[in-house]
Motif scaffolding. Structure first.
Motif, PDB file in Angstrom:
ATOM      1  N   ALA A 187       0.839  -1.203   0.000  1.00  0.00           N
ATOM      2  CA  ALA A 187       0.000   0.000   0.000  1.00  0.00           C
ATOM      3  C   ALA A 187       0.870   1.249   0.000  1.00  0.00           C
ATOM      4  O   ALA A 187       0.569   2.241  -0.681  1.00  0.00           O
ATOM      5  N   LYS A 188       1.949   1.183   0.755  1.00  0.00           N
ATOM      6  CA  LYS A 188       2.857   2.331   0.789  1.00  0.00           C
ATOM      7  C   LYS A 188       3.526   2.531  -0.569  1.00  0.00           C
ATOM      8  O   LYS A 188       3.665   3.659  -1.054  1.00  0.00           O
ATOM      9  N   ALA A 241       2.337   1.704  -3.427  1.00  0.00           N
ATOM     10  CA  ALA A 241       1.334   2.241  -4.357  1.00  0.00           C
ATOM     11  C   ALA A 241       1.160   3.737  -4.143  1.00  0.00           C
ATOM     12  O   ALA A 241       1.046   4.521  -5.090  1.00  0.00           O
ATOM     13  N   TRP A 242       1.168   4.118  -2.885  1.00  0.00           N
ATOM     14  CA  TRP A 242       1.011   5.541  -2.582  1.00  0.00           C
ATOM     15  C   TRP A 242       2.205   6.338  -3.110  1.00  0.00           C
ATOM     16  O   TRP A 242       2.054   7.418  -3.692  1.00  0.00           O
ATOM     17  N   LEU A 282       4.100   5.433  -5.585  1.00  0.00           N
ATOM     18  CA  LEU A 282       4.062   5.398  -7.042  1.00  0.00           C
ATOM     19  C   LEU A 282       3.108   6.461  -7.596  1.00  0.00           C
ATOM     20  O   LEU A 282       3.265   6.911  -8.733  1.00  0.00           O
ATOM     21  N   GLY A 283       2.155   6.844  -6.804  1.00  0.00           N
ATOM     22  CA  GLY A 283       1.237   7.895  -7.240  1.00  0.00           C
ATOM     23  C   GLY A 283       1.800   9.293  -7.081  1.00  0.00           C
ATOM     24  O   GLY A 283       1.204  10.270  -7.546  1.00  0.00           O
ATOM     25  N   PRO A 288       4.450  10.887  -8.483  1.00  0.00           N
ATOM     26  CA  PRO A 288       4.759  11.696  -9.665  1.00  0.00           C
ATOM     27  C   PRO A 288       3.558  12.481 -10.176  1.00  0.00           C
ATOM     28  O   PRO A 288       3.680  13.660 -10.522  1.00  0.00           O
ATOM     29  N   LEU A 323      -0.651   2.845 -14.968  1.00  0.00           N
ATOM     30  CA  LEU A 323      -0.124   2.478 -13.648  1.00  0.00           C
ATOM     31  C   LEU A 323       0.015   3.705 -12.749  1.00  0.00           C
ATOM     32  O   LEU A 323      -0.406   3.691 -11.583  1.00  0.00           O
ATOM     33  N   LEU A 324       0.587   4.766 -13.300  1.00  0.00           N
ATOM     34  CA  LEU A 324       0.794   5.986 -12.491  1.00  0.00           C
ATOM     35  C   LEU A 324      -0.537   6.631 -12.110  1.00  0.00           C
ATOM     36  O   LEU A 324      -0.700   7.116 -10.992  1.00  0.00           O
ATOM     37  N   ALA A 354      -3.438   5.045 -11.852  1.00  0.00           N
ATOM     38  CA  ALA A 354      -4.096   4.167 -10.871  1.00  0.00           C
ATOM     39  C   ALA A 354      -3.485   4.360  -9.490  1.00  0.00           C
ATOM     40  O   ALA A 354      -4.190   4.425  -8.479  1.00  0.00           O
ATOM     41  N   ALA A 355      -2.151   4.467  -9.456  1.00  0.00           N
ATOM     42  CA  ALA A 355      -1.493   4.652  -8.156  1.00  0.00           C
ATOM     43  C   ALA A 355      -1.882   5.980  -7.535  1.00  0.00           C
ATOM     44  O   ALA A 355      -2.094   6.083  -6.327  1.00  0.00           O
ATOM     45  N   ALA A 356      -1.979   7.013  -8.382  1.00  0.00           N
ATOM     46  CA  ALA A 356      -2.324   8.338  -7.843  1.00  0.00           C
ATOM     47  C   ALA A 356      -3.760   8.382  -7.349  1.00  0.00           C
ATOM     48  O   ALA A 356      -4.083   9.120  -6.413  1.00  0.00           O
ATOM     49  N   LEU A 357      -4.619   7.605  -8.003  1.00  0.00           N
ATOM     50  CA  LEU A 357      -6.044   7.617  -7.620  1.00  0.00           C
ATOM     51  C   LEU A 357      -6.375   6.579  -6.562  1.00  0.00           C
ATOM     52  O   LEU A 357      -7.469   6.557  -6.041  1.00  0.00           O
ATOM     53  N   TRP A 358      -5.419   5.712  -6.269  1.00  0.00           N
ATOM     54  CA  TRP A 358      -5.677   4.635  -5.302  1.00  0.00           C
ATOM     55  C   TRP A 358      -6.044   5.263  -3.953  1.00  0.00           C
ATOM     56  O   TRP A 358      -5.345   6.150  -3.468  1.00  0.00           O
ATOM     57  N   SER A 418      -5.531   5.389  -0.925  1.00  0.00           N
ATOM     58  CA  SER A 418      -4.713   5.071   0.248  1.00  0.00           C
ATOM     59  C   SER A 418      -4.178   6.355   0.844  1.00  0.00           C
ATOM     60  O   SER A 418      -3.786   7.266   0.121  1.00  0.00           O
ATOM     61  N   ALA A 419      -4.181   6.381   2.128  1.00  0.00           N
ATOM     62  CA  ALA A 419      -3.702   7.572   2.827  1.00  0.00           C
ATOM     63  C   ALA A 419      -2.194   7.534   2.897  1.00  0.00           C
ATOM     64  O   ALA A 419      -1.576   6.482   2.730  1.00  0.00           O
ATOM     65  N   PRO A 477       1.353   7.049   4.375  1.00  0.00           N
ATOM     66  CA  PRO A 477       1.730   6.113   5.435  1.00  0.00           C
ATOM     67  C   PRO A 477       2.003   6.847   6.744  1.00  0.00           C
ATOM     68  O   PRO A 477       2.622   7.905   6.743  1.00  0.00           O
TER      69      PRO A 477
END
Lengths: 513, 205
Positions: free
Chosen positions: A277-278, A280-281, A283-284, A286, B16-17, B19-23, B25-26, B28
């Motif tokens: 999860a971290k 993925a966060w 990776l988002g 950029p 991928l980028l 999806a990751a940006a929209l995921w 998740s808070a 960490p």
């Protein structure tokens, strides 16, 4: 249309973007040490520079040596001087990125038009104004310097590769590449992860011949030369400075410091789901940090690199992925900043993407192509301007004066021989700086109870302040063994947000001498 | 490499980028500090005492002989008592500038009328210790039994008092950066707030 010659295109783009973001950095620069945002360690760094000491592991010798160079400059407070140094390093890091991208762009042999140069400068500016980059550029930290040195090393490796084998210039570029990587490792240890990328650039397709392997060998020599900055640590420790984390005066302690032994428990430890999860966060980041506008350019640049310079795609991809892995696996207050190389790689790919899109738009010779060529510079420039304007109030540390005000007030109120107990970086580091700054108050002792566990810390405190090392001062007080004539204070920290004004430090007196 | 393959890889990278940006998740919640956490300590050292008992409180009771303190639109009657309970500690004052020091986390102000009945102060009421010719307002330092003006302290209106709860106010004093701030001076400053009240409210004879 007026065009910029190819040989100066990268420098022109890099310098113009660098000048723009430098202005933004200086306008939002922290006035001194701070206890919030990216600057929590600034007090530790500044105090270590003030006494020629060793800051927290991994010792950061490159920053220390640069800090010692700016220490005598009569420009404001030492902490302010170090902040200015950081801002210049951060702005300077855009230059090798621009130079690198100019070498990798599809039409690297051709001059660049002004609109395309403006687009490229806007992309670099967006990188420089990314919140993570910006916030680490306006207060003393190591990441901007590490980025400058890492990308200078990569650029030097590319220059070494593009020179003819056996050419003396190739050898010099290769040596510079390794040396810059070594200096970068002295700025932040994770820069060492760039070594495989450098080797990939220098060796790909040349492994078979001795002549082909020579640049890599020269780069390895340069790396050893650059890493010699680590000699600062035992040398500084041998002088017994008051800020001397880990006391790296012998080999065992030196390794403990440079390998970050005390932080090893922070590596891993999370379950797979949490780590994923971290990741993925991160990776988002950029898209969040550089804006969504750059994503198509990033993809276009990545595709162009993969087709034309696979070795460069491989090298930069390695840097990004290794940084992402480190960021995902390491758990600390500032682990997010470890993915700065990912943002830099995204910026390089986007810069290549600008050229790729412009090339395709020109080649298409259609109205859509002309529209894209006309709109892209305006869109990118507008995005950079809006981004900078929006973020400036949020990122700015210009008014972050509370930290030193607290430290100054606390020490000014302390009677001679007062001992101040702390348990929070936000209290310890500014108090250290105020205590050890050139005009600091010399008769006060600051004791961070979290460091009491370490023999080197207890020994240093005992030598300097005459404190008993049998037990921490608070335990001695409870046991009735604390000298009644010595004031004992404690600092409490309340944090309600990430901004400087949202930290409240309160001093309590624990005894009444 | 095939053009379509690279285009496909580029599209996959964008997906991928994005999806990751929209995921959802808070960020960490990793918040370990630079110095090792207390939990890592080898010795069983308890943290410093959270509190060491309340600091010595300085209590000052004033008798208002002239109703001039206006609170919540009402004037306090003659003979009302105003009590300030100051607990002098000090801290950096967030959001107020570099040289403001919070003298006390709270000063409790209670008011009673001449009949001894409590006068309720509204939670949002601001007490303003103003005095005629506020431009000349200054701070005084208690030296022995006598108050002496501290001329180097420019405090504007003298003191700022902000409500932090019903009848409880935070008192701030502005201090120049090079001014030596000592515990006793801060105590004096806290008490000096009352002094200003007296100066302001006492009948001019």
């Amino acid at each position: 249309m007026w065009r910029i010659p190819n040989r100066i295109a990268g420098a022109a783009v890099g310098l113009s973007a660098s000048a723009g973001v430098l202005a933004a950095y200086l306008l939002t620069l922290a006035p001194g040490v701070v206890w919030s945002g990216a600057g929590i360690d600034s007090g530790d760094f500044a105090a270590a520079v003030a006494v020629g000491g060793v800051p927290h592991p991994t010792g950061y010798p490159t920053l220390m040596l640069l800090g010692l160079a700016v220490r005598p400059i009569p420009l404001g407070d030492l902490a302010f001087r170090l902040n200015v140094l950081t801002a210049f390093a951060a702005a300077g890091s855009l230059i090798p990125l621009g130079l690198l991208a100019a070498r990798l762009r599809p039409r690297s042999g051709l001059p660049i038009s002004l609109p395309e140069a403006a687009s490229a400068a806007a992309v670099l500016t967006l990188y420089g104004l990314a919140p993570l980059v910006w916030s680490n550029a306006i207060v003393t930290e190591v990441y901007a310097l590490a980025s400058l040195l890492l990308w200078s090393a990569v650029y030097a490796a590319v220059r070494a590769r593009t020179n003819a084998l056996g050419d003396s210039a190739a050898r010099w570029w290769a040596f510079a590449s390794g040396m810059l990587l070594g200096l970068g490792t002295g700025a932040h240890i994770t820069v060492a992860l760039g070594a495989p990328a450098l080797m990939a650039i220098l060796l790909r397709g040349r492994w078979g011949s001795r002549l082909g392997r020579r640049p890599a060998a020269v780069a390895a020599l340069g790396l050893v030369a650059g890493c010699s900055v680590f000699a600062y640590l035992p040398f500084a420790a041998s002088l017994d400075p008051p800020i001397n984390w880990g006391d790296p005066s012998n080999l065992e302690r030196f390794w403990s410091v440079v390998s970050g032994e005390i932080y090893r428990p922070r590596v891993g430890g999370s379950d797979v789901g949490t780590t994923a999860a971290k990741a993925a966060w991160l990776l988002g980041q950029p898209a969040r940090q550089l804006t969504w506008v750059l994503l198509p350019l990033l993809a276009a640049g990545g595709a162009s690199l993969t087709r034309r310079h696979a070795w460069a795609a491989l090298a930069t991809g390695w840097i990004a992925l290794s940084a992402l892995a480190v960021g995902a696996l390491y758990n600390s207050r500032d682990d997010e900043v470890l993915i700065l190389p990912v943002l830099a790689v995204a910026a390089v790919w986007s810069l290549v993407g600008v050229d790729q899109v412009a090339r395709l738009a020109t080649a298409a010779r259609t109205s859509i192509g002309r529209l894209v060529a006309a709109v892209l510079p305006a869109l990118l420039i507008a995005t950079a301007v809006i981004r900078g304007t929006e973020l400036a109030p949020e990122v700015s540390m210009r008014d972050a004066t509370h930290t030193q005000a607290f430290a100054h007030a606390a020490l000014a109120q302390a009677d001679a021989n007062t001992v101040i107990l702390t348990q929070d970086d936000r209290a310890t580091f500014p108090l250290w700086y105020e205590r050890y700054a050139p005009d600091g108050k010399s008769d006060v002792t600051i004791v961070d109870l979290r460091l009491w566990q370490f023999a080197w810390y207890r020994e240093s405190l005992g030598r300097r302040s005459g404190l008993s090392t049998a037990a921490p001062p608070d335990q001695l007080l409870t046991a009735g063994a604390w000298p009644s004539s010595r004031p004992l204070w404690a600092v409490d920290i309340e944090v309600s947000g990430n901004r400087s004004a949202e930290v409240l430090a309160t001093v309590r007196t624990l005894n009444e001498p | 490499m095939n053009r379509w393959l690279t285009a496909g890889m580029a599209a996959a990278l964008v997906v991928l980028l994005v999806a990751a940006a929209l995921w959802p998740s808070a960020p960490p919640p990793a918040r370990a500090q630079t110095a090792p956490d207390v939990r890592l300590r080898e010795t069983e050292t308890p943290p410093a005492r959270k509190t060491a008992g309340p600091p010595d409180a300085s209590r000052l009771t004033l008798r208002l002989s002239s109703a001039a303190l206006v609170e919540d639109g009402r004037a306090l009657a003659d003979g009302a008592d105003l009590t300030l309970l100051a607990q002098p500690t000090y801290a950096a004052l967030p959001g107020a500038g570099p040289n403001l020091v919070r003298i006390s986390p709270a000063i409790t102000v209670t008011a009673r009328d001449a009949g001894g009945r409590d006068i309720g102060l509204s939670p949002t009421a601001r007490l303003t210790f103003s005095q005629p010719g506020a431009a000349s307002a200054g701070m005084y330092r208690l030296n022995g039994d006598a108050w002496h003006p501290v001329e180097t302290v420019a405090v504007g209106q003298g003191l700022v008092v902000q409500p932090v709860g019903p009848g409880t106010y935070a008192l701030f004093g502005a201090l120049p950066p090079d001014w030596t701030v000592r515990h006793d001076v801060l105590t004096a400053l806290a008490l000096n707030a009352a002094r200003l009240v007296v100066d302001d409210l006492a009948p001019k004879s």
